[in-house]
Design an enzyme around this catalytic site. Structure first.
Site, PDB file in Angstrom:
ATOM      1  N   GLU A  90     -18.168  70.395 -73.566  1.00 27.73           N
ATOM      2  CA  GLU A  90     -18.769  70.922 -72.340  1.00 27.73           C
ATOM      3  C   GLU A  90     -18.768  69.799 -71.318  1.00 27.73           C
ATOM      4  OE1 GLU A  90     -22.670  72.722 -72.573  1.00 27.73           O
ATOM      5  OE2 GLU A  90     -22.863  72.776 -70.389  1.00 27.73           O
ATOM      6  N   GLU A 102     -27.138  75.507 -79.008  1.00 36.94           N
ATOM      7  CA  GLU A 102     -27.277  74.292 -78.204  1.00 36.94           C
ATOM      8  C   GLU A 102     -28.410  73.420 -78.731  1.00 36.94           C
ATOM      9  OE1 GLU A 102     -28.246  76.142 -74.356  1.00 36.94           O
ATOM     10  OE2 GLU A 102     -26.209  75.611 -73.770  1.00 36.94           O
TER      11      GLU A 102
HETATM   12  P1  C2E Z   1     -26.954  73.043 -69.949  1.00 33.23           P
HETATM   13  O1  C2E Z   1     -25.729  73.754 -69.484  1.00 33.23           O
HETATM   14  O2  C2E Z   1     -27.840  73.816 -70.870  1.00 33.23           O
HETATM   15  O3  C2E Z   1     -26.428  71.717 -70.620  1.00 33.23           O
HETATM   16  C1  C2E Z   1     -26.879  71.198 -71.788  1.00 33.23           C
HETATM   17  C2  C2E Z   1     -27.947  70.162 -71.519  1.00 33.23           C
HETATM   18  O4  C2E Z   1     -28.574  69.851 -72.750  1.00 33.23           O
HETATM   19  C3  C2E Z   1     -27.367  68.858 -70.985  1.00 33.23           C
HETATM   20  O5  C2E Z   1     -28.315  68.270 -70.114  1.00 33.23           O
HETATM   21  C4  C2E Z   1     -27.271  68.015 -72.230  1.00 33.23           C
HETATM   22  O6  C2E Z   1     -27.271  66.644 -71.987  1.00 33.23           O
HETATM   23  C5  C2E Z   1     -28.515  68.452 -72.954  1.00 33.23           C
HETATM   24  N1  C2E Z   1     -28.414  68.232 -74.398  1.00 33.23           N
HETATM   25  C6  C2E Z   1     -27.288  68.156 -75.126  1.00 33.23           C
HETATM   26  N2  C2E Z   1     -27.545  68.004 -76.432  1.00 33.23           N
HETATM   27  C7  C2E Z   1     -28.892  67.967 -76.538  1.00 33.23           C
HETATM   28  C8  C2E Z   1     -29.782  67.825 -77.658  1.00 33.23           C
HETATM   29  O7  C2E Z   1     -29.364  67.700 -78.818  1.00 33.23           O
HETATM   30  N3  C2E Z   1     -31.115  67.871 -77.402  1.00 33.23           N
HETATM   31  C9  C2E Z   1     -31.603  67.994 -76.136  1.00 33.23           C
HETATM   32  N4  C2E Z   1     -32.922  68.013 -75.972  1.00 33.23           N
HETATM   33  N5  C2E Z   1     -30.783  68.124 -75.061  1.00 33.23           N
HETATM   34  C10 C2E Z   1     -29.436  68.116 -75.258  1.00 33.23           C
HETATM   35  P2  C2E Z   1     -27.894  67.735 -68.697  1.00 33.23           P
HETATM   36  O8  C2E Z   1     -26.588  67.056 -68.773  1.00 33.23           O
HETATM   37  O9  C2E Z   1     -29.071  67.011 -68.167  1.00 33.23           O
HETATM   38  O10 C2E Z   1     -27.671  69.058 -67.880  1.00 33.23           O
HETATM   39  C11 C2E Z   1     -28.746  69.861 -67.523  1.00 33.23           C
HETATM   40  C12 C2E Z   1     -28.287  71.127 -66.880  1.00 33.23           C
HETATM   41  O11 C2E Z   1     -27.680  70.857 -65.612  1.00 33.23           O
HETATM   42  C13 C2E Z   1     -27.210  71.835 -67.685  1.00 33.23           C
HETATM   43  O12 C2E Z   1     -27.811  72.550 -68.703  1.00 33.23           O
HETATM   44  C14 C2E Z   1     -26.601  72.708 -66.616  1.00 33.23           C
HETATM   45  O13 C2E Z   1     -27.358  73.889 -66.449  1.00 33.23           O
HETATM   46  C15 C2E Z   1     -26.746  71.858 -65.353  1.00 33.23           C
HETATM   47  N6  C2E Z   1     -25.446  71.263 -65.031  1.00 33.23           N
HETATM   48  C16 C2E Z   1     -24.858  70.190 -65.560  1.00 33.23           C
HETATM   49  N7  C2E Z   1     -23.639  69.979 -65.003  1.00 33.23           N
HETATM   50  C17 C2E Z   1     -23.452  70.973 -64.101  1.00 33.23           C
HETATM   51  C18 C2E Z   1     -22.388  71.340 -63.206  1.00 33.23           C
HETATM   52  O14 C2E Z   1     -21.341  70.715 -63.132  1.00 33.23           O
HETATM   53  N8  C2E Z   1     -22.569  72.421 -62.409  1.00 33.23           N
HETATM   54  C19 C2E Z   1     -23.694  73.186 -62.487  1.00 33.23           C
HETATM   55  N9  C2E Z   1     -23.798  74.243 -61.708  1.00 33.23           N
HETATM   56  N10 C2E Z   1     -24.705  72.890 -63.337  1.00 33.23           N
HETATM   57  C20 C2E Z   1     -24.603  71.787 -64.131  1.00 33.23           C
HETATM   58 CA    CA Z   2     -24.044  74.797 -70.090  1.00 38.48          CA
HETATM   59 CA    CA Z   3     -27.378  75.729 -71.933  1.00 40.92          CA
END
Ligand code: C2E
Ligand code: CA
Ligand code: CA
Length: 668
Positions: A36, A210
């Protein structure tokens, strides 16, 4: 921390946004199958800012498209990614998805970077869809036409999930990490995840959990039938330079630590799939002298009984979650076709298979039956298989009765009226649903009794169709009126196909009869026929490509054809483009465009049978294929196109340079 627009524009100008990649692991094999893409911003002024902080600002300022573009551009052009074949998933904001020309923008960047879109999964959250479901549906369709996959992100956190799952063509659901984190502590979380996974499975969707942080969570998810996992256990989001290292990771599940009573493991697994009729299965499983199992749509063992484990010589745990070819590789080629047919809705009884007993090597005769299992709405959930060992003549009456009762029950659950005609053309068995339509008790319908309920004018052609089928082996597709309990005539459509015994004699005809829905308007009917056709074609194990004879473009190709040709063939491409594909004959000579089977069929009306060729794909894969082709004529006799049927002669991935010894014949 508040950012203004100038600051953000500057961040774009200074190239401060970049993608990181988090691995997605197939739980069954432990392999990384994709990543991802997650956005990151390293600001010289504020340091690392999490996406939850800057994404809303970019959305507010209309800059979110630019972010996606930057991430995709960086990802798609990097050699670590462009040279691979794994899947990439990108997060798309609600407003982006619904804005005009979103699919076109995706297509444009894919074209610029030469990234094949079947490798891209678009992740959207449920809220993205709530605002304008009609628009979302249109966009989703356009994205599918580009061959992108669609994933429903954060599944379980929204409130109209079921509705979306039904109306939008998702390929995947991502179970939100809030459920995963409490998986081990809370029974409710387990139940909810089990239900979500079961739901995904019964809709044919791939499932991703996830936020998987511990080995215990991953073990449990695997046991519950989840396909993929993502989370810190498998790897945190990593820079692009780490991709190659991530791909080397292999996760290993612990061996099951479940209490192992006679049926403990299978019941545990059944518990995970409420959709699959616990009560019925449990009652029959216990103590049946027949080997029984339930396979999901991906041919994985969802449940099985002890007897089947004995027959296969593999423990119950050794089956669960694995596919049939993994558990019984030697037997699989002889049964694959039956499983696939059952997955397409056909009930198949009495298939005899000879094999070596796994323990003593003595010959063993098995009789197998395959029945599609459907949910209340008639959707096929999987196949139930019954296996009897008849080698030592221990074919007990009890065993037969047991499996018969099961089939009868299955038949009654079907929305159609399944029927079986014997070799004389008389009804040997039918579902009790016949009585609901006609008021005629089932016992009276057997033999020739059912004809009493037919409209007098329809009897002759109905009998004729049956006799023709028995004489020639042709399938049956007829319509007739039946008398309803309310004194009306109801149009029914009956379809069936004969089954042949080992000597080639017709043993019986299996079929279904269903109500003809006169109230459906013509377009609806056409759409549903097309959708059904597409689904059927997509589940066929043979590649099929239809080329329009008028404008000489590829009109349609099924899933198997996409798998065979990879990126080389797309709907909409011209015949000239299609036949530019590098294909050589057995003696190594390149096949010229005018000698392609499909060209011969379309331009010269020729029927080409099983021409063996070697395909050289641009990605270096070589495949031995057997290609057949025939012209398609309109009712008035005009040649309107051609159908090519392509069989991949190599059952698994191609690295072979010789044609397999005995290529199976290709469908005509
Ligand atoms: P998401 O799509 O649900 O992405 C997964 C989030 O869970 C990511 O946070 C990731 O770092 C985190 N994560 C992964 N494995 C684990 C785990 O084992 N435990 C826990 N507690 N967390 C984990 P991140 O990178 O902070 O992203 C947060 C949200 O920001 C993403 O949720 C997504 O909704 C949004 N996002 C990130 N990149 C983009 C993008 O390019 N465009 C858009 N529109 N939204 C984005
Ligand atoms: Ca996602
Ligand atoms: Ca998600």
């Amino acid at each position: 921390m508040v950012f203004d627009q100038t600051e953000i524009l500057q961040a774009f100008a200074e190239d401060e946004f970049f993608p990181v990649f988090q691995p997605l692991v197939e739980l069954r094999t432990g392999q990384v199958t994709g990543f991802e893409i997650l956005a990151r911003w390293n600001s010289p002024r504020h340091g690392a800012i999490p996406p939850d902080r800057f994404v809303p600002v970019l959305e507010r300022d209309g800059l979110i498209d630019q972010l996606s573009h930057t991430l995709m551009q960086k990802a798609f052009t990097h050699p670590a990614i462009s040279k691979g074949s794994f899947q990439l998933a990108i997060n798309i904001s609600p407003q982006q998805m619904l804005r005009d020309a979103f699919p076109q923008r995706i297509a444009a960047i894919a074209e610029q970077t030469c990234f094949p879109l079947h490798r891209l999964t678009i992740e959207i959250t449920e809220s993205a869809l709530l605002d304008d479901l009609d628009r979302a549906r249109t966009v989703a369709r356009e994205l599918k036409a580009l061959r992108c996959k669609l994933a429903l992100d954060d599944f379980g956190t929204g409130y109209s999930s079921l509705k979306h799952l039904h109306t939008l063509p998702f390929d995947e659901i991502k179970v939100d990490r809030s459920f995963v984190s409490s998986l081990l502590e809370k029974r409710e979380s387990r139940k909810i995840i089990a239900a979500m996974l079961g739901l995904g499975q019964s809709l044919g969707l791939s499932t991703v959990a996830e936020g998987v942080e511990t080995q215990e969570q991953a073990n449990m998810l695997l046991r519950l039938g989840c396909d993929h996992g993502q989370g810190w256990l498998f790897g945190s989001p990593a820079p692009i330079t780490e991709i190659d290292n991530c791909l080397k990771i292999v996760w290993h599940a612990d061996s099951p630590t479940l209490p192992v009573g006679p049926t403990a493991a299978s019941l545990m697994n059944l518990d995970a799939l409420p959709a699959e009729r616990l009560a019925l299965l449990q009652a029959i499983y216990d103590g049946a002298p027949v080997g029984l199992c339930f396979l999901d749509r991906k041919m994985r063992y969802v449940s099985l009984n002890r007897r089947l484990a004995e027959i296969n010589g593999v423990s119950i745990e050794g089956h669960l979650g694995k596919t049939v070819p993994e558990v019984i590789p030697q037997v699989f080629p002889s049964v694959e076709n039956y499983i696939r047919r059952a997955l397409q809705g056909e009930a198949i009884n009495g298939v005899e298979v000879e094999r070596m007993r796994y323990d003593t090597g003595a010959p063993q005769s098995l009789v197998l039956s395959y029945h599609p299992a459907r949910d209340e709405a008639g959707e096929i959930l999987g196949v139930s298989v019954a296996i009897m060992d008849i080698s030592d003549g221990k074919r007990t009456e009890a065993a037969l009765r047991e499996s018969e009762a099961r089939y009868r029950h299955m038949m009654q659950l079907s929305p159609h009226v399944p029927w079986v005609l014997d070799a004389k053309g008389e009804v040997a068995e039918a579902s009790a649903r016949w009585e609901q339509y006609t008021g005629q008790p089932l016992e009276e319908a057997l033999g020739t009794g059912w004809l009493k309920m037919l409209h007098p004018e329809d009897i002759a052609h109905t009998l004729e169709a049956i006799q023709t089928s028995l004489a020639t082996g042709q399938s049956i597709d007829i319509e007739y009126r039946v008398h309803t309990p309310r004194g009306q005539w109801l149009w029914m459509r009956s379809r069936g196909a004969p089954r042949f015994g080992p000597s080639g004699k017709i043993m019986c005809i299996y079929g279904v009869v269903e109500e003809v829905h006169g109230h459906k308007n013509a377009t609806e009917e056409l759409e549903s026929v097309q959708a059904a056709l597409r689904t059927a074609l997509d589940s066929a194990p043979l590649g099929m490509v239809i080329v329009d004879g008028q404008d000489c473009t590829v009109r349609m190709m099924n899933q198997a054809a996409r798998t065979i040709f990879g990126a080389a063939v797309n709907p909409g491409m011209t015949l000239a483009e299609y036949t530019r594909m590098a294909v050589t004959s057995l003696d190594g000579r390149r096949i010229r465009p005018e000698d392609f089977p499909i060209t011969r069929s379309i331009l010269r009306g020729e029927v080409v049978n099983a021409m063996q060729v070697l395909l050289h794909r641009a990605d270096g894969v070589q495949l031995w294929l057997s290609i057949s082709s025939k012209p398609i004529y309109a009712e008035d006799g005009e040649l309107i196109g051609g159908l090519s049927v392509i069989r991949n002669l190599e059952s698994d991935r191609a690295r072979c340079h010789h044609p397999p010894d005995s290529p199976a014949s290709t469908l005509q």
